[in-house]
Design a protein around this motif. Structure first.
Motif, short mmCIF file in Angstrom:
data_model
loop_
_atom_site.label_atom_id
_atom_site.label_comp_id
_atom_site.label_asym_id
_atom_site.label_seq_id
_atom_site.Cartn_x
_atom_site.Cartn_y
_atom_site.Cartn_z
N VAL A 146 0.86 -1.18 0.00
CA VAL A 146 0.00 0.00 0.00
C VAL A 146 0.90 1.23 0.00
CG1 VAL A 146 -2.04 -1.05 1.04
CG2 VAL A 146 -0.29 -0.10 2.52
N ASP A 147 0.40 2.28 -0.64
CA ASP A 147 1.20 3.48 -0.85
C ASP A 147 0.53 4.67 -0.15
OD1 ASP A 147 2.67 5.63 -1.72
OD2 ASP A 147 2.45 5.16 -3.86
N ALA A 148 1.05 5.03 1.02
CA ALA A 148 0.52 6.17 1.77
C ALA A 148 1.41 7.40 1.62
CB ALA A 148 0.37 5.78 3.25
N THR A 149 2.23 7.43 0.55
CA THR A 149 3.16 8.55 0.36
C THR A 149 2.44 9.85 0.06
OG1 THR A 149 3.50 7.95 -1.96
CG2 THR A 149 5.09 7.09 -0.36
N GLY A 150 1.22 9.78 -0.36
CA GLY A 150 0.46 11.00 -0.64
C GLY A 150 -0.18 11.59 0.61
N SER A 151 0.20 11.08 1.78
CA SER A 151 -0.34 11.54 3.08
C SER A 151 -1.86 11.51 3.12
CB SER A 151 0.18 12.94 3.42
OG SER A 151 1.58 12.89 3.56
N PRO A 152 -2.46 10.33 2.96
CA PRO A 152 -3.92 10.22 3.02
C PRO A 152 -4.43 10.47 4.44
CG PRO A 152 -2.92 8.03 2.95
CD PRO A 152 -1.82 9.03 2.76
N PRO A 153 -5.68 10.87 4.58
CA PRO A 153 -6.24 11.10 5.92
C PRO A 153 -6.25 9.81 6.75
CG PRO A 153 -7.75 11.87 4.20
CD PRO A 153 -6.63 11.14 3.52
N ALA A 154 -6.17 9.97 8.06
CA ALA A 154 -6.19 8.82 8.97
C ALA A 154 -7.54 8.11 8.88
CB ALA A 154 -5.92 9.29 10.40
N GLY A 155 -7.50 6.77 8.97
CA GLY A 155 -8.73 5.98 8.94
C GLY A 155 -8.41 4.56 8.53
N THR A 156 -9.43 3.72 8.56
CA THR A 156 -9.27 2.32 8.16
C THR A 156 -9.70 2.18 6.71
OG1 THR A 156 -9.69 1.58 10.42
CG2 THR A 156 -9.95 -0.06 8.66
N TYR A 157 -8.75 1.86 5.85
CA TYR A 157 -8.98 1.72 4.41
C TYR A 157 -9.22 0.23 4.11
CZ TYR A 157 -7.32 6.49 3.79
OH TYR A 157 -7.19 7.86 3.83
N THR A 158 -10.24 -0.07 3.34
CA THR A 158 -10.58 -1.47 3.06
C THR A 158 -10.89 -1.68 1.58
OG1 THR A 158 -12.93 -1.14 3.50
CG2 THR A 158 -11.56 -1.82 5.36
N GLY A 159 -10.85 -2.92 1.20
CA GLY A 159 -11.24 -3.35 -0.14
C GLY A 159 -11.51 -4.84 -0.10
N THR A 160 -12.36 -5.32 -0.96
CA THR A 160 -12.71 -6.74 -1.00
C THR A 160 -11.96 -7.42 -2.13
OG1 THR A 160 -14.89 -6.29 -0.09
CG2 THR A 160 -14.60 -8.40 -1.24
N VAL A 161 -11.28 -8.51 -1.81
CA VAL A 161 -10.55 -9.32 -2.79
C VAL A 161 -11.31 -10.64 -2.91
CG1 VAL A 161 -8.38 -10.48 -3.33
CG2 VAL A 161 -8.37 -8.24 -2.18
N THR A 162 -11.70 -10.99 -4.12
CA THR A 162 -12.47 -12.22 -4.35
C THR A 162 -11.77 -13.11 -5.36
OG1 THR A 162 -14.51 -10.98 -3.95
CG2 THR A 162 -14.74 -13.13 -5.03
N LEU A 163 -11.54 -14.36 -4.97
CA LEU A 163 -10.92 -15.35 -5.86
C LEU A 163 -12.00 -16.26 -6.42
CD1 LEU A 163 -8.03 -16.54 -6.70
CD2 LEU A 163 -8.56 -18.30 -5.03
N THR A 164 -11.96 -16.47 -7.73
CA THR A 164 -12.89 -17.37 -8.41
C THR A 164 -12.09 -18.46 -9.09
OG1 THR A 164 -14.42 -15.54 -8.81
CG2 THR A 164 -14.69 -17.51 -10.18
N GLY A 165 -12.49 -19.71 -8.90
CA GLY A 165 -11.80 -20.83 -9.52
C GLY A 165 -12.76 -21.68 -10.32
N ALA A 166 -12.24 -22.36 -11.34
CA ALA A 166 -13.07 -23.24 -12.18
C ALA A 166 -12.20 -24.33 -12.78
CB ALA A 166 -13.74 -22.44 -13.30
N TYR A 167 -12.77 -25.52 -12.91
CA TYR A 167 -12.07 -26.59 -13.64
C TYR A 167 -11.92 -26.18 -15.10
CZ TYR A 167 -12.91 -30.07 -9.91
OH TYR A 167 -12.92 -30.80 -8.74
N THR A 168 -10.82 -26.57 -15.74
CA THR A 168 -10.65 -26.28 -17.16
C THR A 168 -11.13 -27.45 -18.04
OG1 THR A 168 -8.43 -27.26 -17.31
CG2 THR A 168 -8.58 -24.90 -16.70
N GLY A 169 -11.34 -28.60 -17.43
CA GLY A 169 -11.73 -29.79 -18.18
C GLY A 169 -10.55 -30.68 -18.52
N ASN A 170 -9.34 -30.25 -18.18
CA ASN A 170 -8.13 -31.05 -18.39
C ASN A 170 -7.70 -31.74 -17.12
OD1 ASN A 170 -7.98 -30.22 -21.07
ND2 ASN A 170 -6.80 -28.42 -20.52
#
Length: 170
Positions: A146-170
């Protein structure tokens, strides 16, 4: 009468020839058609990607081998090939209208180890690889910066990361 006798002789010869022809013998064999339906692929969320405290004016990196790296595991048919992608991979963590840029690193492995035998991949592209041949498992480890070099305001920063998987048939 000669013609009749010749005709009768020919008819008798044909009848005898038909009766002397070998009888048709048929043979057959059967096989069984089978299919084994393997288990459905599952994707489980493990650890959250936790950066903890980030000081304004600095960048903070979490390696894929750190205890606070993000983790996922996939499970399915042993040796089956799977494709996995991040269907949600934010380029910024947010706090209200404020953004904190984030970049990612990733490795995957068929054992729960982010170092020994692990394969690097680009999280924004995902990857295609086989599950473990016996256990049917695949572990995905996610690090980032994470890059806070721009001096962002104090607080809890969040984001959702979602992994999706599927068989390829091989």
């Amino acid at each position: 009468m000669k013609q009749f006798t010749a005709f009768l002789g020919a008819a008798v010869a044909v009848a005898i020839g038909l009766s002397l022809a070998p009888a048709r013998v048929s043979a057959q064999a059967s096989i069984t058609a089978t299919a084994v339906v393997e288990p459905a692929l599952t994707v489980n969320a493990g650890n959250d990607l936790e950066f903890g405290s980030v000081l304004p004016g600095f960048m903070k990196t979490i390696a894929v081998s750190d205890a606070t790296a993000g983790t996922f595991d996939l499970a399915g048919a042993g040796g089956a090939e799977v494709n996995f992608t991040f269907s949600a991979l934010p380029s910024d963590l947010t706090f209200g209208a404020n953004n904190l840029p984030i970049t990612y690193t990733g490795v995957h492995n068929t054992v729960n180890d982010p170092i020994t035998g692990a394969t690097s991949f680009t999280p924004s592209a995902g990857d295609t690889t086989p599950l473990h041949g016996t256990t049917g498992e695949l572990y995905v480890f996610l690090g980032g910066t994470v890059d806070a070099t721009g001096s962002p305001p104090a607080g809890t920063y969040t984001g959702t990361v979602t992994l999706t998987g599927a068989y390829t048939g091989n």
